[in-house]
Motif scaffolding. Structure first.
Motif, mmCIF file in Angstrom:
data_model
loop_
_atom_site.group_PDB
_atom_site.id
_atom_site.type_symbol
_atom_site.label_atom_id
_atom_site.label_comp_id
_atom_site.label_asym_id
_atom_site.label_seq_id
_atom_site.Cartn_x
_atom_site.Cartn_y
_atom_site.Cartn_z
ATOM 1 N N UNK A 254 0.977 -1.377 0.106
ATOM 2 C CA UNK A 254 -0.579 0.016 0.499
ATOM 3 C C UNK A 254 1.237 1.305 -0.027
ATOM 4 N N UNK A 255 0.937 2.163 -0.949
ATOM 5 C CA UNK A 255 1.462 3.298 -0.995
ATOM 6 C C UNK A 255 0.481 4.300 0.462
ATOM 7 N N UNK A 256 1.721 4.410 1.554
ATOM 8 C CA UNK A 256 1.670 5.254 2.596
ATOM 9 C C UNK A 256 1.812 6.628 2.487
ATOM 10 N N UNK A 257 0.715 7.815 2.814
ATOM 11 C CA UNK A 257 0.671 8.970 3.013
ATOM 12 C C UNK A 257 0.758 9.022 4.522
ATOM 13 N N UNK A 258 0.278 7.797 5.615
ATOM 14 C CA UNK A 258 0.051 8.579 6.267
ATOM 15 C C UNK A 258 0.838 7.920 7.909
ATOM 16 N N UNK A 259 2.083 8.321 8.509
ATOM 17 C CA UNK A 259 1.978 7.079 9.513
ATOM 18 C C UNK A 259 1.832 7.837 10.827
ATOM 19 N N UNK A 260 1.061 6.838 11.841
ATOM 20 C CA UNK A 260 1.080 6.883 13.145
ATOM 21 C C UNK A 260 1.676 6.011 14.093
ATOM 22 N N UNK A 261 2.676 5.990 14.253
ATOM 23 C CA UNK A 261 3.433 5.835 15.351
ATOM 24 C C UNK A 261 3.150 5.916 17.032
ATOM 25 N N UNK A 262 2.692 4.382 17.093
ATOM 26 C CA UNK A 262 2.681 4.984 18.992
ATOM 27 C C UNK A 262 2.830 4.084 20.235
ATOM 28 N N UNK A 263 3.695 4.251 21.067
ATOM 29 C CA UNK A 263 3.725 3.888 22.599
ATOM 30 C C UNK A 263 2.637 3.836 23.252
ATOM 31 N N UNK A 264 2.594 2.623 23.655
ATOM 32 C CA UNK A 264 1.972 1.694 24.808
ATOM 33 C C UNK A 264 1.898 1.606 25.935
#
Length: 163
Positions: A99-109
Motif C-alpha cells: 500500500x502506498x502510505x501517506x500517513x504513519x501513526x506510530x504509537x507507544x503503549x
C-alpha cells in the motif's frame, strides 16, 4: 489520550525516505530520543512490522500504524509522519499486497492491558476522512497538531465504554 500532548519533535511534515524501513527508523529513533521508547524500541517496531504489517487503505489514503509491545516502552505517546512522496508498506492481514502510505501513526503503549484500547483510538481517528485529508493538506507541523487536536472531540466520545 496519547495525542493530547503531541511532541513537536515527533511530528514529521513532508517526510522523505527511501523506504518504509527508513521511515520507521527515523520515527522510532525520535521516540527513543524523546523518552517514549526504551533502547531497542526501533528494532522491535521493525521486527513487529515485518511479522505483522500495519499498512491500511482507508478510502484511498494509505495509512500505517506501527507499534510494538509495552516492554519496549517508557511512556505513552504518538509520532506522526506525513510522507511526501508516499512509501509502500505491506498491507495488514494480506499477503503480497503493498500500500502506498501517506500517513504513519506510530504509537507507544505502556501496559499490556492498554494495547487494544489505543489501537481502537487510532483506528477511530483514521476512519474519519476529514481528519486524514486535514493531515494531508497540512502545510506544517503546527497544522498537523491542530488537525490531531481537533480530532480529539470526535474520538474522545466513549464507544461502548472502551475509552
Amino acid at each position: 489520550m496519547i495525542w493530547k500532548e503531541l511532541n513537536d519533535n515527533l511530528v514529521f511534515h513532508n517526510l522523505k525516505a527511501s523506504d518504509n524501513i527508513e521511515v520507521l527508523q527515523l520515527m522510532g529513533d525520535a521516540m527513543i530520543q524523546e523518552g517514549y521508547g526504551e533502547e531497542g524500541f526501533t528494532e522491535a517496531v521493525l521486527k513487529r512490522e515485518k511479522d505483522y504489517p500495519t499498512g491500511l487503505d482507508v478510502n484511498g489514503i494509505g495509512v500505517a500504524i506501527p507499534h510494538t509491545d509495552a516492554e519496549h516502552v517508557k511512556k505513552e505517546g504518538l509520532s506522526i509522519a506525513v510522507l511526501n512522496p508516499p512509501i509502500e508498506f505491506d498491507a495488514m492481514g494480506e499477503e503480497d499486497c503493498r500500500i502506498p502510505v501517506k500517513i504513519v501513526l506510530m504509537f507507544t503503549v505502556a501496559g499490556k492491558d492498554k494495547h487494544i484500547d489505543r489501537l481502537l483510538q487510532v483506528l477511530d481517528m483514521i476512519k474519519d476522512e476529514e481528519i486524514l485529508q486535514g493531515l494531508l493538506d497540512a502545510k506544517n507541523k503546527k497544522e498537523i497538531r491542530t488537525v490531531i487536536q481537533l480530532s480529539l472531540i470526535h474520538i474522545s466520545e466513549p464507544r461502548d465504554g472502551l475509552l
